[in-house]
Design an enzyme around this catalytic site. Structure first.
Site, PDB file in Angstrom:
ATOM      1  N   ASP A  90      -2.122  -8.263  -2.991  1.00  0.00           N
ATOM      2  CA  ASP A  90      -1.980  -9.689  -2.708  1.00  0.00           C
ATOM      3  C   ASP A  90      -2.636 -10.469  -3.847  1.00  0.00           C
ATOM      4  O   ASP A  90      -3.839 -10.321  -4.103  1.00  0.00           O
ATOM      5  CB  ASP A  90      -2.637 -10.046  -1.372  1.00  0.00           C
ATOM      6  CG  ASP A  90      -2.293 -11.457  -0.934  1.00  0.00           C
ATOM      7  OD1 ASP A  90      -1.237 -11.635  -0.303  1.00  0.00           O
ATOM      8  OD2 ASP A  90      -3.078 -12.380  -1.232  1.00  0.00           O
ATOM      9  N   GLU A 133       3.700 -13.552  -2.791  1.00  0.00           N
ATOM     10  CA  GLU A 133       2.691 -13.054  -3.724  1.00  0.00           C
ATOM     11  C   GLU A 133       2.200 -11.669  -3.315  1.00  0.00           C
ATOM     12  O   GLU A 133       1.142 -11.224  -3.744  1.00  0.00           O
ATOM     13  CB  GLU A 133       1.504 -14.020  -3.809  1.00  0.00           C
ATOM     14  CG  GLU A 133       0.683 -14.146  -2.550  1.00  0.00           C
ATOM     15  CD  GLU A 133       1.177 -15.219  -1.588  1.00  0.00           C
ATOM     16  OE1 GLU A 133       0.379 -15.650  -0.747  1.00  0.00           O
ATOM     17  OE2 GLU A 133       2.352 -15.623  -1.676  1.00  0.00           O
TER      18      GLU A 133
END
Length: 213
Positions: A90, A133
């Site tokens: 992440d 993301e």
């Protein structure tokens, strides 16, 4: 007269044979053309399917492509009793990057991270962008310490990347889970997500491994 009739018959047979040969050649050419067309169509479909599985920004698999290939890789490794590591990534504070530097800069961060994954991850493993993301990697036949080394290589590569914006420092948090026998990809991802949460809660820009059950 007899000789003339024989000559006429011979000419007739020769013309029929020539016509047959031409027809046979035409049939063979058509068959070859059809075979080539089928091969071309197959290659075109395979290429289109491959393109459809790739995220255009990061140039790694998209969510659908990753899930399909990762499931096959997991099943293959489980049959061979190989160790499997699932890495969940992440990008830290990605929304703030978009808000402060603009979406074009955010896109460059995604592109760079995809480039890092493609450089570090071998072709026999699977990497994908599974969210805005968020990225995932499935590593076959790799121990937990080796998987952590791969994760750290990726993390440090991004942390040391310099962008055009002097104040931009992109980092990534990583969670790792090792597959248990007969474990599903969904369960493996959930375990990696727990480790990822721990990495983010501990300050981000770090790697955490799910403890074995």
């Amino acid at each position: 007269m007899v000789e003339n009739s024989g000559s006429t018959a011979s000419q007739y047979l020769d013309s029929k044979y020539a016509l047959f040969s031409q027809s046979l050649s035409a049939i063979l050419l058509i068959a070859i053309d059809l075979t080539l067309l089928m091969v071309l169509m197959r290659d075109t479909v395979e290429a289109a399917n491959s393109i459809a599985e790739i995220d255009p920004l990061s140039q790694v698999h998209n969510r659908g492509g990753f899930n399909e290939r990762a499931k096959l890789a997991l099943e293959r490794s489980q049959k061979r009793r190989h160790e499997v590591a699932f890495l969940l990534f992440d990008l830290d504070h990605f929304k703030l990057i978009n808000d402060r530097f603009g979406h074009a800069t955010g896109d460059r961060v995604i592109e760079k991270f995809g480039e890092i994954l493609r450089l570090v991850i071998s072709d026999r493993n699977v990497a994908g962008r599974i969210g805005g993301e968020e990225f995932a990697v499935l590593l076959e036949n790799l121990t937990a310490p080796a998987a952590r080394d791969v994760a750290e290589t990726i993390r440090l590569a991004l942390a040391n990347t310099r962008f055009d914006e002097p104040d931009l420092h992109a980092t990534v948090s990583i969670g790792i889970a090792m597959a248990e026998p007969f474990e599903s990809l969904h369960t493996l991802c959930e375990k990696a997500d727990i480790a990822l949460y721990r990495a983010k809660r501990s300050g981000r820009n770090r790697t955490a491994v799910t403890e074995p059950t």
